[in-house]
Design an enzyme around this catalytic site. Structure first.
Site, PDB file in Angstrom:
ATOM      1  N   HIS A 192      40.861  33.804  39.450  1.00  0.00           N
ATOM      2  CA  HIS A 192      41.836  34.209  38.426  1.00  0.00           C
ATOM      3  C   HIS A 192      42.883  33.104  38.212  1.00  0.00           C
ATOM      4  CE1 HIS A 192      40.995  38.555  39.916  1.00  0.00           C
ATOM      5  NE2 HIS A 192      40.427  38.456  38.726  1.00  0.00           N
ATOM      6  N   LYS A 237      40.505  54.570  39.104  1.00  0.00           N
ATOM      7  CA  LYS A 237      39.468  53.770  39.793  1.00  0.00           C
ATOM      8  C   LYS A 237      39.823  53.533  41.258  1.00  0.00           C
ATOM      9  CE  LYS A 237      36.833  50.584  37.041  1.00  0.00           C
ATOM     10  NZ  LYS A 237      36.816  49.172  36.612  1.00  0.00           N
ATOM     11  N   ARG A 279      31.966  33.953  34.609  1.00  0.00           N
ATOM     12  CA  ARG A 279      31.388  33.437  35.846  1.00  0.00           C
ATOM     13  C   ARG A 279      29.905  33.158  35.664  1.00  0.00           C
ATOM     14  NH1 ARG A 279      34.288  38.222  39.001  1.00  0.00           N
ATOM     15  NH2 ARG A 279      33.802  39.109  36.997  1.00  0.00           N
ATOM     16  N   SER A 334      37.120  40.292  42.861  1.00  0.00           N
ATOM     17  CA  SER A 334      38.063  41.053  43.693  1.00  0.00           C
ATOM     18  C   SER A 334      37.302  42.018  44.594  1.00  0.00           C
ATOM     19  CB  SER A 334      39.038  41.828  42.811  1.00  0.00           C
ATOM     20  OG  SER A 334      39.815  40.947  42.052  1.00  0.00           O
TER      21      SER A 334
HETATM   22  P1  ADP Z   1      37.326  40.862  39.251  1.00  0.00           P
HETATM   23  O1  ADP Z   1      35.930  40.796  38.679  1.00  0.00           O
HETATM   24  O2  ADP Z   1      37.630  39.750  40.196  1.00  0.00           O
HETATM   25  O3  ADP Z   1      37.677  42.236  39.739  1.00  0.00           O
HETATM   26  P2  ADP Z   1      39.103  41.337  36.980  1.00  0.00           P
HETATM   27  O4  ADP Z   1      38.575  42.610  36.474  1.00  0.00           O
HETATM   28  O5  ADP Z   1      40.474  41.379  37.515  1.00  0.00           O
HETATM   29  O6  ADP Z   1      38.244  40.587  38.067  1.00  0.00           O
HETATM   30  O7  ADP Z   1      38.900  40.241  35.859  1.00  0.00           O
HETATM   31  C1  ADP Z   1      39.867  39.719  35.031  1.00  0.00           C
HETATM   32  C2  ADP Z   1      39.287  38.528  34.319  1.00  0.00           C
HETATM   33  O8  ADP Z   1      39.138  37.476  35.248  1.00  0.00           O
HETATM   34  C3  ADP Z   1      37.905  38.731  33.695  1.00  0.00           C
HETATM   35  O9  ADP Z   1      37.834  37.964  32.508  1.00  0.00           O
HETATM   36  C4  ADP Z   1      36.992  38.152  34.724  1.00  0.00           C
HETATM   37  O10 ADP Z   1      35.779  37.690  34.130  1.00  0.00           O
HETATM   38  C5  ADP Z   1      37.828  36.984  35.197  1.00  0.00           C
HETATM   39  N1  ADP Z   1      37.424  36.572  36.522  1.00  0.00           N
HETATM   40  C6  ADP Z   1      37.285  37.319  37.619  1.00  0.00           C
HETATM   41  N2  ADP Z   1      36.858  36.583  38.659  1.00  0.00           N
HETATM   42  C7  ADP Z   1      36.727  35.327  38.208  1.00  0.00           C
HETATM   43  C8  ADP Z   1      36.301  34.092  38.795  1.00  0.00           C
HETATM   44  N3  ADP Z   1      35.897  34.011  40.047  1.00  0.00           N
HETATM   45  N4  ADP Z   1      36.296  33.011  38.018  1.00  0.00           N
HETATM   46  C9  ADP Z   1      36.662  33.094  36.726  1.00  0.00           C
HETATM   47  N5  ADP Z   1      37.053  34.206  36.097  1.00  0.00           N
HETATM   48  C10 ADP Z   1      37.090  35.308  36.830  1.00  0.00           C
END
Ligand code: ADP
Length: 163
Positions: free
Chosen positions: A19, A43, A90, A128
């Site tokens: 992130h 959730k 990703r 996450s």
């Molecule tokens: P996670 O999948 O880690 O729970 P979130 O739902 O908080 O993530 O995702 C928020 C944004 O961050 C989304 O656009 C997700 O694709 C992106 N994101 C999550 N993990 C990564 C990563 N390792 N690299 C790049 N972008 C990421």
């Protein structure tokens, strides 16, 4: 000229280096970046929205605004004057869902464009969910999760080990 305000939405439960990598990459591209933390209590998140916001603010300082939102992202975008959604991509597996969301958001508000950014290869497999699972089982996440977040995970997931 109108300010280019981008919104980076997500659960951030908790924020990890993937992130942060996306935040650092998009920050110079826009006049303002708003990190938007989804309120998703149904959730059963590990961290409350307030805890997630506090952790993100501690890491990004005053480079970005950090706010919570619930309901439709397009409504939040209107409230903050945002016109660009930033998402991290990703793997191919992210693509189908992200494409649907981007096209739906554009359908709901034709003013909104979605921009996808790729993280550093080191973070391409990071999520996450994986962070929480690996940490709970005693795995070492140095270099993948910022230190202050590791400390919060320690308190939340390994209290018995510390006692
Ligand atoms: P996670 O999948 O880690 O729970 P979130 O739902 O908080 O993530 O995702 C928020 C944004 O961050 C989304 O656009 C997700 O694709 C992106 N994101 C999550 N993990 C990564 C990563 N390792 N690299 C790049 N972008 C990421």
């Amino acid at each position: 000229m109108t300010k280019r305000i981008a919104v980076y939405p997500g659960s951030f439960d908790p924020i990890h280096n993937g992130h942060l990598d996306i935040i650092e990459r998009c920050r110079p591209m826009f006049d303002e970046v708003v990190v938007a933390v989804l309120m998703n209590e149904e959730k059963k998140p590990l961290f409350s929205v307030e805890e997630r916001i506090e952790a993100i603010r501690g890491l990004v300082g005053d480079t970005c605004r950090v706010e919570s939102f619930s309901g439709l992202l397009v409504h939040f975008m209107d409230r903050v004057g945002g016109s660009i959604v930033v998402r991290g991509l990703r793997a191919v597996s992210d693509f189908e869902y992200e494409l649907q969301m981007a096209l739906m958001n554009r359908r709901l508000n034709g003013r909104i464009e979605t921009v996808f950014l790729m993280p550093k290869e080191d973070y391409i497999y990071l999520s996450s969910r994986l962070v929480k699972e690996v940490f709970a089982l005693g795995g070492n996440l140095q270099g993948l999760v910022p230190e202050p977040v590791l400390a919060r995970l320690e308190q939340r997931l390994r209290p018995a080990v510390r006692a």
